[in-house]
Write an enzyme that holds these catalytic residues in place. Structure first.
Site, PDB file in Angstrom:
ATOM      1  N   LYS A 129      46.670  33.171  46.349  1.00  0.00           N
ATOM      2  CA  LYS A 129      47.576  32.527  45.385  1.00  0.00           C
ATOM      3  C   LYS A 129      48.864  32.067  46.052  1.00  0.00           C
ATOM      4  O   LYS A 129      49.438  31.054  45.669  1.00  0.00           O
ATOM      5  CB  LYS A 129      47.862  33.446  44.196  1.00  0.00           C
ATOM      6  CG  LYS A 129      46.660  33.583  43.277  1.00  0.00           C
ATOM      7  CD  LYS A 129      47.059  34.029  41.881  1.00  0.00           C
ATOM      8  CE  LYS A 129      45.832  34.071  40.980  1.00  0.00           C
ATOM      9  NZ  LYS A 129      46.069  34.703  39.690  1.00  0.00           N
ATOM     10  N   LYS A 209      33.490  30.543  45.168  1.00  0.00           N
ATOM     11  CA  LYS A 209      33.177  31.150  43.858  1.00  0.00           C
ATOM     12  C   LYS A 209      33.643  30.218  42.730  1.00  0.00           C
ATOM     13  O   LYS A 209      34.588  29.438  42.913  1.00  0.00           O
ATOM     14  CB  LYS A 209      33.805  32.540  43.773  1.00  0.00           C
ATOM     15  CG  LYS A 209      35.201  32.528  43.330  1.00  0.00           C
ATOM     16  CD  LYS A 209      35.757  33.879  42.967  1.00  0.00           C
ATOM     17  CE  LYS A 209      37.174  33.567  42.527  1.00  0.00           C
ATOM     18  NZ  LYS A 209      37.989  34.540  42.026  1.00  0.00           N
ATOM     19  N   LYS A 212      38.485  28.020  38.122  1.00  0.00           N
ATOM     20  CA  LYS A 212      39.114  26.872  37.491  1.00  0.00           C
ATOM     21  C   LYS A 212      39.878  26.018  38.515  1.00  0.00           C
ATOM     22  O   LYS A 212      39.836  24.795  38.485  1.00  0.00           O
ATOM     23  CB  LYS A 212      40.057  27.353  36.398  1.00  0.00           C
ATOM     24  CG  LYS A 212      40.151  26.353  35.297  1.00  0.00           C
ATOM     25  CD  LYS A 212      40.744  26.899  34.043  1.00  0.00           C
ATOM     26  CE  LYS A 212      40.841  25.746  33.051  1.00  0.00           C
ATOM     27  NZ  LYS A 212      41.770  26.007  31.992  1.00  0.00           N
TER      28      LYS A 212
HETATM   29  P1  AMP Z   1      40.295  35.409  35.793  1.00  0.00           P
HETATM   30  O1  AMP Z   1      39.834  34.112  35.250  1.00  0.00           O
HETATM   31  O2  AMP Z   1      40.591  35.356  37.241  1.00  0.00           O
HETATM   32  O3  AMP Z   1      41.369  36.049  34.941  1.00  0.00           O
HETATM   33  O4  AMP Z   1      39.041  36.396  35.710  1.00  0.00           O
HETATM   34  C1  AMP Z   1      38.672  37.078  34.544  1.00  0.00           C
HETATM   35  C2  AMP Z   1      37.436  37.905  34.824  1.00  0.00           C
HETATM   36  O5  AMP Z   1      36.341  37.074  35.225  1.00  0.00           O
HETATM   37  C3  AMP Z   1      37.618  38.928  35.961  1.00  0.00           C
HETATM   38  O6  AMP Z   1      36.932  40.125  35.642  1.00  0.00           O
HETATM   39  C4  AMP Z   1      36.977  38.237  37.143  1.00  0.00           C
HETATM   40  O7  AMP Z   1      36.514  39.148  38.113  1.00  0.00           O
HETATM   41  C5  AMP Z   1      35.831  37.499  36.482  1.00  0.00           C
HETATM   42  N1  AMP Z   1      35.449  36.301  37.263  1.00  0.00           N
HETATM   43  C6  AMP Z   1      36.222  35.222  37.526  1.00  0.00           C
HETATM   44  N2  AMP Z   1      35.546  34.317  38.286  1.00  0.00           N
HETATM   45  C7  AMP Z   1      34.303  34.856  38.495  1.00  0.00           C
HETATM   46  C8  AMP Z   1      33.142  34.405  39.208  1.00  0.00           C
HETATM   47  N3  AMP Z   1      33.107  33.223  39.835  1.00  0.00           N
HETATM   48  N4  AMP Z   1      32.058  35.218  39.220  1.00  0.00           N
HETATM   49  C9  AMP Z   1      32.068  36.420  38.576  1.00  0.00           C
HETATM   50  N5  AMP Z   1      33.135  36.891  37.892  1.00  0.00           N
HETATM   51  C10 AMP Z   1      34.250  36.130  37.854  1.00  0.00           C
END
Ligand code: AMP
Ligand code: TRP
Length: 345
Positions: A129, A209, A212
């Protein structure tokens, strides 16, 4: 029991159930990574016995990067609507907004005093980040994992369902928990990460991965036509260039998604037909599109319905806040007393 031993043995609160705590930032438009890594698993946990599930929309984490304060409240409502539409039944789960329970930030400050700087400096998400937001590397971004540890420990949660990318933060939360307990006495049980079968969904580009910020997502609210279009150009096995070429499902991102959305008998057929070369990537993607939209269509429709009823969503969040504050208040009394804060008593 979901954990082999009673995780609360010897801890002050008489809680018998495993408390589950997880959270996501208030992006109303979740993607398949969030769904398969987190939300879908949260819903599975709701159905288990011995579980007290709490899910939190972490708006205080969202302010550690540039954001628009005008749209944040509606993003919070949209995120809650998506959680509920995705299957988080408010009758079974406590759903609340992090900033409405000020004990989160209070505990984060106290935990910061037992968190080694060096551990924070090693966090890969902070490094990533900081690279993405070079103009705004603030102290909040640096101490983000301490607030996350507070989110979990405040509820004495023992199970934390997250995607792979959050495991390092959870390891740090466990470390902070141990340091706090050894300095001040047993206050918190050690939380454990709980990964889904699909803890790391790759993006449609097949390179990184799904995220967004990488623009490589399928959104939970994408209409079927858009999903079809996105899948058509998605990366597959690089050695399978045309129909007849034998493929390797184990390295193909489309196959991973089939594993999450298609029934086992269908998977066996796809695996065999891909390897023999009989199934081309185009047809494989079409059947995936069918399976994905069959699961996502009702979620999208329900989300849109709920967004049109913000008062209902707000009522759910009010009830969630009240319950969360009750637990948080009791933990903090214990924490302050153990730490010798205030006038004692
Ligand atoms: P975030 O959008 O970063 O707040 O992620 C919210 C949740 O989604 C967290 O538990 C992340 O680990 C999970 N997550 C985000 N991106 C992925 C991905 N590409 N694959 C699996 N889990 C994800
Ligand atoms: N840091 C998590 C993410 O970006 C979100 C989060 C905040 C969280 N607090 C949490 C996840 C507590 C689990 C438990 O995805």
């Amino acid at each position: 029991m979901l954990l082999a031993q009673d995780p609360h043995k010897g801890y002050p609160d008489a809680m018998k159930r495993n408390r589950v705590l997880s959270g996501m930032q208030p992006t109303g438009d979740l993607h398949l990574g969030n769904y398969l890594g987190a939300l879908k698993q949260w819903v599975v946990l709701l159905g288990k016995e011995d579980i007290d599930p709490l899910f939190c929309i972490v708006d205080a984490h969202a302010i550690t990067v540039e954001y628009d304060q005008k749209s944040l409240p509606s993003r919070v409502i949209d995120a809650a609507a998506t959680y509920i539409a995705g299957g988080l039944d408010p009758e079974k789960a406590t759903i609340f907004v992090q900033s409405e329970v000020p004990e989160h930030t209070e505990l984060a400050w106290y935990l910061a005093s037992v968190t080694p700087m060096g551990d924070l400096q090693r966090m890969t998400q902070f490094k990533e980040k900081s690279d993405q937001h070079k103009q705004n590397i603030n102290a909040g971004l640096f101490t983000y994992p301490v607030l996350m540890a507070a989110d979990i420990l405040l509820y004495r949660a023992t199970i934390v369902p997250v995607g792979n990318d959050q495991v390092q933060h959870l390891e740090l939360a466990r470390e902070i928990c141990r340091k706090f307990n050894s300095r001040f006495g047993k206050v918190f049980p050690e939380p454990q990460p709980r990964l889904s079968k699909t803890p790391r969904i790759m993006g449609l580009d097949g390179k990184s991965k799904m995220s967004k910020s990488k623009n490589n997502t399928i959104g939970l609210l994408d209409p079927p036509k858009l999903i079809e279009k996105k899948l058509r150009s998605a990366f597959t096995d690089p050695e399978k260039l045309r129909l007849g070429d034998p493929g390797h499902p184990e390295i193909c991102n489309i196959y991973t998604l089939h594993e999450a959305f298609s029934p086992p008998e269908e998977l066996l057929k796809i695996d065999a037909a891909c390897r023999s070369g009989e199934l081309g990537c185009g047809d494989c993607k079409k059947s995936l599109c069918g399976a994905v939209t069959a699961e996502l269509d009702p979620i999208r429709e329900r989300t849109l319905e709920l967004r049109a009823k913000p008062q209902y969503v707000s009522d759910v969040l009010d009830a969630g806040r009240d319950r969360a504050r009750e637990i948080a208040g009791s933990t903090m009394n214990d924490v302050r007393r153990k730490m010798g804060l205030g006038r004692g008593g």
